[in-house]
Design a protein around this motif. Structure first.
Motif, PDB file in Angstrom:
ATOM      1  N   ILE A   6       0.843  -1.211   0.000  1.00 52.83           N
ATOM      2  CA  ILE A   6       0.000   0.000   0.000  1.00 52.83           C
ATOM      3  C   ILE A   6       0.873   1.254   0.000  1.00 52.83           C
ATOM      4  CG2 ILE A   6      -1.831   1.224   1.235  1.00 52.83           C
ATOM      5  CD1 ILE A   6      -2.608  -1.433   2.507  1.00 52.83           C
ATOM      6  N   LYS A   7       1.989   1.186   0.716  1.00 51.58           N
ATOM      7  CA  LYS A   7       2.864   2.365   0.835  1.00 51.58           C
ATOM      8  C   LYS A   7       3.691   2.567  -0.429  1.00 51.58           C
ATOM      9  CE  LYS A   7       3.395   2.298   5.855  1.00 51.58           C
ATOM     10  NZ  LYS A   7       4.322   2.088   6.955  1.00 51.58           N
ATOM     11  N   ASN A  11      -0.111   5.480  -4.490  1.00 48.03           N
ATOM     12  CA  ASN A  11      -1.238   5.407  -3.554  1.00 48.03           C
ATOM     13  C   ASN A  11      -1.255   6.549  -2.546  1.00 48.03           C
ATOM     14  OD1 ASN A  11      -1.907   2.999  -4.771  1.00 48.03           O
ATOM     15  ND2 ASN A  11      -0.733   1.772  -3.316  1.00 48.03           N
ATOM     16  N   LEU A  12      -0.318   7.478  -2.682  1.00 50.23           N
ATOM     17  CA  LEU A  12      -0.203   8.576  -1.718  1.00 50.23           C
ATOM     18  C   LEU A  12      -1.448   9.465  -1.748  1.00 50.23           C
ATOM     19  CD1 LEU A  12       1.966  10.092   0.150  1.00 50.23           C
ATOM     20  CD2 LEU A  12       2.217  11.593  -1.808  1.00 50.23           C
ATOM     21  N   VAL A  13      -2.077   9.700  -0.602  1.00 48.53           N
ATOM     22  CA  VAL A  13      -3.242  10.594  -0.571  1.00 48.53           C
ATOM     23  C   VAL A  13      -3.026  11.805   0.331  1.00 48.53           C
ATOM     24  CG1 VAL A  13      -5.074   8.994  -1.224  1.00 48.53           C
ATOM     25  CG2 VAL A  13      -4.351   9.102   1.156  1.00 48.53           C
ATOM     26  N   TYR A  14      -2.095  11.720   1.262  1.00 50.81           N
ATOM     27  CA  TYR A  14      -1.847  12.882   2.107  1.00 50.81           C
ATOM     28  C   TYR A  14      -0.399  12.884   2.574  1.00 50.81           C
ATOM     29  CZ  TYR A  14      -2.693  16.673   5.323  1.00 50.81           C
ATOM     30  OH  TYR A  14      -2.658  17.915   5.942  1.00 50.81           O
ATOM     31  N   ARG A  15       0.245  14.025   2.428  1.00 51.67           N
ATOM     32  CA  ARG A  15       1.627  14.176   2.919  1.00 51.67           C
ATOM     33  C   ARG A  15       1.773  15.576   3.496  1.00 51.67           C
ATOM     34  NH1 ARG A  15       3.269  17.931  -0.220  1.00 51.67           N
ATOM     35  NH2 ARG A  15       2.690  17.988  -2.396  1.00 51.67           N
ATOM     36  N   LYS A  16       2.871  15.767   4.179  1.00 48.37           N
ATOM     37  CA  LYS A  16       3.170  17.089   4.736  1.00 48.37           C
ATOM     38  C   LYS A  16       3.262  18.103   3.595  1.00 48.37           C
ATOM     39  CE  LYS A  16       7.331  18.917   6.760  1.00 48.37           C
ATOM     40  NZ  LYS A  16       8.464  18.653   7.619  1.00 48.37           N
ATOM     41  N   LYS A  38      -0.201  24.513   8.842  1.00 43.79           N
ATOM     42  CA  LYS A  38      -0.293  23.526   7.776  1.00 43.79           C
ATOM     43  C   LYS A  38      -1.377  23.917   6.778  1.00 43.79           C
ATOM     44  CE  LYS A  38      -2.014  19.561   9.021  1.00 43.79           C
ATOM     45  NZ  LYS A  38      -2.136  18.235   9.654  1.00 43.79           N
TER      46      LYS A  38
ATOM     47  N   ALA B   6      -2.813   2.788   4.652  1.00 41.44           N
ATOM     48  CA  ALA B   6      -1.644   2.610   5.513  1.00 41.44           C
ATOM     49  C   ALA B   6      -1.080   3.984   5.820  1.00 41.44           C
ATOM     50  CB  ALA B   6      -0.601   1.753   4.813  1.00 41.44           C
ATOM     51  N   ILE B   7      -0.511   4.138   6.996  1.00 40.94           N
ATOM     52  CA  ILE B   7       0.100   5.426   7.336  1.00 40.94           C
ATOM     53  C   ILE B   7       1.561   5.223   7.695  1.00 40.94           C
ATOM     54  CG2 ILE B   7      -1.978   6.638   8.094  1.00 40.94           C
ATOM     55  CD1 ILE B   7      -1.243   5.873  10.958  1.00 40.94           C
ATOM     56  N   GLU B   8       2.320   6.272   7.427  1.00 43.78           N
ATOM     57  CA  GLU B   8       3.726   6.259   7.782  1.00 43.78           C
ATOM     58  C   GLU B   8       3.943   7.427   8.730  1.00 43.78           C
ATOM     59  OE1 GLU B   8       6.579   4.646   4.701  1.00 43.78           O
ATOM     60  OE2 GLU B   8       6.922   6.806   4.640  1.00 43.78           O
ATOM     61  N   SER B  54      -7.244   9.736   6.100  1.00 43.14           N
ATOM     62  CA  SER B  54      -6.412  10.927   6.363  1.00 43.14           C
ATOM     63  C   SER B  54      -6.841  11.750   7.569  1.00 43.14           C
ATOM     64  CB  SER B  54      -6.343  11.867   5.145  1.00 43.14           C
ATOM     65  OG  SER B  54      -5.963  11.181   4.005  1.00 43.14           O
ATOM     66  N   ALA B  57      -3.898  12.487   9.829  1.00 44.76           N
ATOM     67  CA  ALA B  57      -2.921  13.399   9.252  1.00 44.76           C
ATOM     68  C   ALA B  57      -3.442  14.829   9.220  1.00 44.76           C
ATOM     69  CB  ALA B  57      -2.567  12.943   7.839  1.00 44.76           C
ATOM     70  N   SER B  63       2.466  17.688  11.367  1.00 46.05           N
ATOM     71  CA  SER B  63       2.506  17.134  10.000  1.00 46.05           C
ATOM     72  C   SER B  63       3.447  15.944   9.877  1.00 46.05           C
ATOM     73  CB  SER B  63       2.941  18.195   8.988  1.00 46.05           C
ATOM     74  OG  SER B  63       2.257  19.392   9.172  1.00 46.05           O
ATOM     75  N   ILE B  65       2.405  12.701   9.679  1.00 40.68           N
ATOM     76  CA  ILE B  65       1.759  11.500   9.141  1.00 40.68           C
ATOM     77  C   ILE B  65       1.592  11.595   7.629  1.00 40.68           C
ATOM     78  CG2 ILE B  65      -0.250   9.962   9.320  1.00 40.68           C
ATOM     79  CD1 ILE B  65      -0.722  11.065  12.123  1.00 40.68           C
ATOM     80  N   THR B  66       2.008  10.553   6.927  1.00 41.37           N
ATOM     81  CA  THR B  66       1.800  10.424   5.480  1.00 41.37           C
ATOM     82  C   THR B  66       0.806   9.288   5.280  1.00 41.37           C
ATOM     83  OG1 THR B  66       4.110  11.025   5.197  1.00 41.37           O
ATOM     84  CG2 THR B  66       2.996  10.129   3.277  1.00 41.37           C
ATOM     85  N   VAL B  67      -0.178   9.489   4.392  1.00 44.23           N
ATOM     86  CA  VAL B  67      -1.251   8.505   4.245  1.00 44.23           C
ATOM     87  C   VAL B  67      -1.261   7.918   2.818  1.00 44.23           C
ATOM     88  CG1 VAL B  67      -3.712   8.078   4.533  1.00 44.23           C
ATOM     89  CG2 VAL B  67      -2.613   9.843   5.883  1.00 44.23           C
ATOM     90  N   TYR B  68      -1.436   6.623   2.738  1.00 45.76           N
ATOM     91  CA  TYR B  68      -1.565   5.912   1.455  1.00 45.76           C
ATOM     92  C   TYR B  68      -2.910   5.190   1.437  1.00 45.76           C
ATOM     93  CZ  TYR B  68       3.487   6.620   1.352  1.00 45.76           C
ATOM     94  OH  TYR B  68       4.735   7.167   1.351  1.00 45.76           O
TER      95      TYR B  68
END
Lengths: 255, 72
Positions: A6-7, A11-16, A38, B6-8, B54, B57, B63, B65-68
């Motif tokens: 998944i990572k 598939n990225l939907v939210y990042r900093k 943010k 999944a989150i990172e 999300s 996040a 900030s 958390i990164t979300v997939y």
């Protein structure tokens, strides 16, 4: 499906947000300032106005805002951000100018500046973080402190006979003809964060249209000053702060 | 239509405020028993119920958390 599958970048939907720098924020754990920073960074990024935006940082906890969002900044004397923003916007009318102020800055020492900037209808955006307390200097009473609320200078709770009543700035300035958009939002849940973001976006768009001052109040927490955990502070805010400072749009001249 | 997420988490910069934990609709995030170099119990993903919404996040002040998310 495995977590590692998944990572993946597709598939990225939210990042900093890219405009938030890698500097570690000095704010206490759970402080609303980080969330609002943010949102501002996301709005500027989405509108593609990084090179034409000038922020005015205040005195207070958010004095170091210029370390965290990668745009041009000016640092104002205590409460004087709207005056500096006025000068900046008039000298550079093609720039997007916004101030970022707390309640100790905007509602106390800077009351004259904000009221006259609103009255003149300057085409700027004002982001107002209202947590009902002076955070940086040790949790003293602010003009926006609720009746009965304990602070380091009102240890038995704010008494209106001695300390006066809380000031509802957003409702006060709504009566001034120079204001275009006034709203009150919060950032304690994901839904509230989404609404606050669209309010900030709208404020920046209104300032582009040159129709007056846009004012976004964010009802926020100060868990250190309130002496609570971040999660308890959010619950306390919903129960007490929202009664005096209800969430929603107060004025919109284009509606 | 179902989603799996999944989150990172940038654990070094997490301050362990716990706001993400109360905002997660599926209980997929918790505060670890371990601490980072600053002494905070950082957030970590738990279980496999994450739907990649999300919410964690969005409310994270730092900030980290990164979300997939994928459709399944």
């Amino acid at each position: 499906m495995d977590i590692a599958d998944i990572k993946r970048p597709e598939n990225l939907v939210y990042r900093k947000p890219a405009l938030i720098t890698d500097n570690v924020m000095h704010y206490c754990p759970g402080c609303s300032h980080g969330t609002v920073h943010k949102l501002i960074a996301e709005v500027i990024e989405e509108m593609g106005i990084q090179d034409s935006t000038i922020g005015i940082s205040p005195v207070g906890c958010s004095v170091f805002a210029y370390n965290y969002i990668d745009i041009d900044w000016e640092e104002a004397a205590h409460g004087r951000a709207p005056a500096l923003a006025t000068a900046t916007k008039r000298l550079c009318p093609d720039k997007h100018v916004f101030t970022y102020q707390g309640d100790g800055d905007l509602a106390s020492i800077g009351t004259a500046e904000i009221i006259h900037a609103c009255s003149r209808g300057e085409n700027i955006v004002v982001i107002f973080i209202n947590n009902g307390i002076y955070g940086m200097t040790g949790g003293q009473m602010a003009p926006t402190t609720l009746i009965g609320m304990k602070t380091s200078t009102t240890p038995y709770g704010r008494d209106p006979k001695l300390n006066g009543f809380p000031m509802v700035i957003a409702d006060m300035i709504a009566h001034l003809d120079g204001t275009a958009y006034i709203t009150r939002q919060s950032v304690h849940t994901a839904a509230a964060v989404r609404k606050a973001k669209s309010a900030i976006r709208k404020a920046f768009e209104y300032s582009e249209k040159n129709i007056g001052l846009s004012f976004v109040e964010i009802v926020a927490t100060c868990n250190s000053g309130w002496k609570m955990s971040p999660v308890d502070a959010n619950a306390w805010m919903v129960e007490h702060m929202f009664r005096k400072y209800p969430i929603g749009d107060i004025k919109d001249v284009l509606k | 239509m179902a989603f799996k997420g999944a989150i990172e988490i940038d654990t070094a910069h997490c301050k362990g405020c716990g706001v993400c934990v109360t905002n997660c609709p599926t209980g997929s995030i918790r505060l670890s028993g371990m601490v980072n170099s600053k002494g905070y119990n950082y957030a970590e993903m738990t279980g496999d119920a994450c739907i990649g919404c999300s919410a964690c996040a969005l409310v994270c002040p730092d900030s980290v958390i990164t979300v997939y998310r994928v459709k399944i």
